[in-house]
Design an enzyme around this catalytic site. Structure first.
Site, PDB file in Angstrom:
ATOM      1  N   SER A  20       0.733  -1.270   0.010  1.00  0.00           N
ATOM      2  CA  SER A  20       0.081  -0.108   0.166  1.00  0.00           C
ATOM      3  C   SER A  20       0.860   1.061  -0.053  1.00  0.00           C
ATOM      4  CB  SER A  20      -0.753   0.028   1.119  1.00  0.00           C
ATOM      5  OG  SER A  20      -1.427   1.376   1.336  1.00  0.00           O
ATOM      6  N   HIS A  45      -2.068  -1.302  -3.966  1.00  0.00           N
ATOM      7  CA  HIS A  45      -3.021  -1.159  -3.379  1.00  0.00           C
ATOM      8  C   HIS A  45      -2.795   0.525  -2.979  1.00  0.00           C
ATOM      9  CE1 HIS A  45      -6.449  -1.627  -0.490  1.00  0.00           C
ATOM     10  NE2 HIS A  45      -6.137  -0.871   0.194  1.00  0.00           N
ATOM     11  N   ASP A  47      -5.038   3.855  -1.516  1.00  0.00           N
ATOM     12  CA  ASP A  47      -6.011   4.263  -0.809  1.00  0.00           C
ATOM     13  C   ASP A  47      -6.545   5.881  -0.807  1.00  0.00           C
ATOM     14  OD1 ASP A  47      -6.306   2.031   1.351  1.00  0.00           O
ATOM     15  OD2 ASP A  47      -3.894   2.581   1.660  1.00  0.00           O
ATOM     16  N   MET A  49      -8.989   8.583   0.415  1.00  0.00           N
ATOM     17  CA  MET A  49      -9.761   9.084   1.451  1.00  0.00           C
ATOM     18  C   MET A  49     -10.168  10.411   1.483  1.00  0.00           C
ATOM     19  SD  MET A  49      -7.051   7.683   4.660  1.00  0.00           S
ATOM     20  CE  MET A  49      -6.490   6.079   4.458  1.00  0.00           C
ATOM     21  N   HIS A  78      -8.882   1.436  -3.473  1.00  0.00           N
ATOM     22  CA  HIS A  78      -9.693   1.327  -2.255  1.00  0.00           C
ATOM     23  C   HIS A  78     -10.367   2.564  -1.781  1.00  0.00           C
ATOM     24  CE1 HIS A  78      -9.617   0.467   2.327  1.00  0.00           C
ATOM     25  NE2 HIS A  78     -10.666   0.592   2.086  1.00  0.00           N
ATOM     26  N   MET A  80     -12.080   4.945   0.342  1.00  0.00           N
ATOM     27  CA  MET A  80     -12.783   5.453   1.486  1.00  0.00           C
ATOM     28  C   MET A  80     -13.424   6.530   1.592  1.00  0.00           C
ATOM     29  SD  MET A  80      -9.540   3.750   3.955  1.00  0.00           S
ATOM     30  CE  MET A  80      -8.436   3.890   2.269  1.00  0.00           C
ATOM     31  N   MET A 149     -11.380  -5.334   6.542  1.00  0.00           N
ATOM     32  CA  MET A 149     -10.539  -4.225   7.078  1.00  0.00           C
ATOM     33  C   MET A 149     -10.069  -4.820   8.264  1.00  0.00           C
ATOM     34  SD  MET A 149     -10.028  -1.908   4.933  1.00  0.00           S
ATOM     35  CE  MET A 149      -9.081  -0.960   6.190  1.00  0.00           C
ATOM     36  N   ASP A 187      -6.451  -5.959   4.727  1.00  0.00           N
ATOM     37  CA  ASP A 187      -6.000  -4.656   4.854  1.00  0.00           C
ATOM     38  C   ASP A 187      -5.966  -4.147   6.232  1.00  0.00           C
ATOM     39  OD1 ASP A 187      -4.806  -2.128   3.783  1.00  0.00           O
ATOM     40  OD2 ASP A 187      -6.794  -1.537   3.004  1.00  0.00           O
TER      41      ASP A 187
END
Ligand code: DX5
Ligand code: ZN
Length: 231
Positions: A20, A45, A47, A49, A78, A80, A149, A187
């Protein structure tokens, strides 16, 4: 390097160590990506957010697009986000290979998942540690991946929550029983020490941020071997 992405989702379900880059250098994410690629990793990966669904902000589709231009690795995005359904086109256009969305916010999950597949991307549903596994059952037929998660989302470097592995076991049993095709990803807080617990429970894709980036070359090699990936 070229990668046969379809093989990730084939019958043999290869295991994957997925760094990640949240734990990389955000002023030089291309450098962090190159480091991961040099190390032989084929799945990365990313992320995203939004500062609403989680108390942190990272990057958006432009960053994904700029990374895409520099690499052929599989980009696992991913989201979020409170409103991921409003950004699916943008993240697909940016060159994501897999787009995962959380089950917790209130939007039409089934519609969003079918739109992801309609955009010719792999689809994932994500479940937080406190959320009951039953909440994702209605979507299991339309996802390529379920992300469990193993920390509360928002930050890297948190402690692994081992009780989430019950969820992984349930999802692993369920796919055997019902013939579902999804991969199981974990994750958060994954380290060389707890990785085997995850794979024994049925996880196929092991996301690692802090433990991967802080490791030296030989620890990274051992990490990947433990995951069952060629090094
Ligand atoms: C947390 C993110 C994770 C994070 C994992 O909200 O979803 O992907 O990068 O980082 P570590 O491995 O440091 O827990
Ligand atoms: Zn993540």
């Amino acid at each position: 390097m070229t990668t046969d992405f379809e093989a990730f989702f084939g019958d043999s379900r290869p295991r994957v160590l997925a760094p990640s880059i949240l734990a990389g250098d955000h002023a030089n994410l291309a450098g962090s990506l190159a480091e991961v690629e040099c190390d032989g990793r084929r799945w990365v990966h990313l992320d995203v957010m939004d500062g609403h669904f989680v108390p942190n902000v990272t990057f958006g589709p432009q960053t994904v697009a700029d990374l895409r231009r520099r690499t052929n690795v599989f980009l696992d995005v991913h989201l979020m986000m409170e409103c991921p359904h409003q950004f699916l086109d943008a993240f697909a256009e940016a060159g994501s290979d897999l787009i995962s969305i959380h089950v917790e916010p209130d939007y039409d999950h089934a519609d969003a998942l079918s739109r992801i597949r309609g955009l010719a991307k792999r689809s994932g549903i994500v479940i937080n540690p406190e959320t009951q596994v039953e909440k994702i059952f209605p979507f299991l037929e339309q996802v390529d991946l379920v992300l469990c998660m193993t920390v509360r989302p928002g930050f890297g470097g948190q402690a692994f929550m081992e009780n989430v592995l019950d969820k992984v076991r349930t999802l692993n049993e369920l796919r055997e029983k019902e013939g579902y095709r999804y991969l199981i990803e974990v994750d958060g807080g994954v380290t060389p020490e707890n990785l085997t617990l995850c794979t024994n429970a049925g996880a196929d894709v092991l996301v690692a941020g802090t433990a991967y980036f802080k490791a030296d070359a030989s620890t990274r090699k051992a990490f990947a071997e433990l995951a069952g990936e060629p090094t």
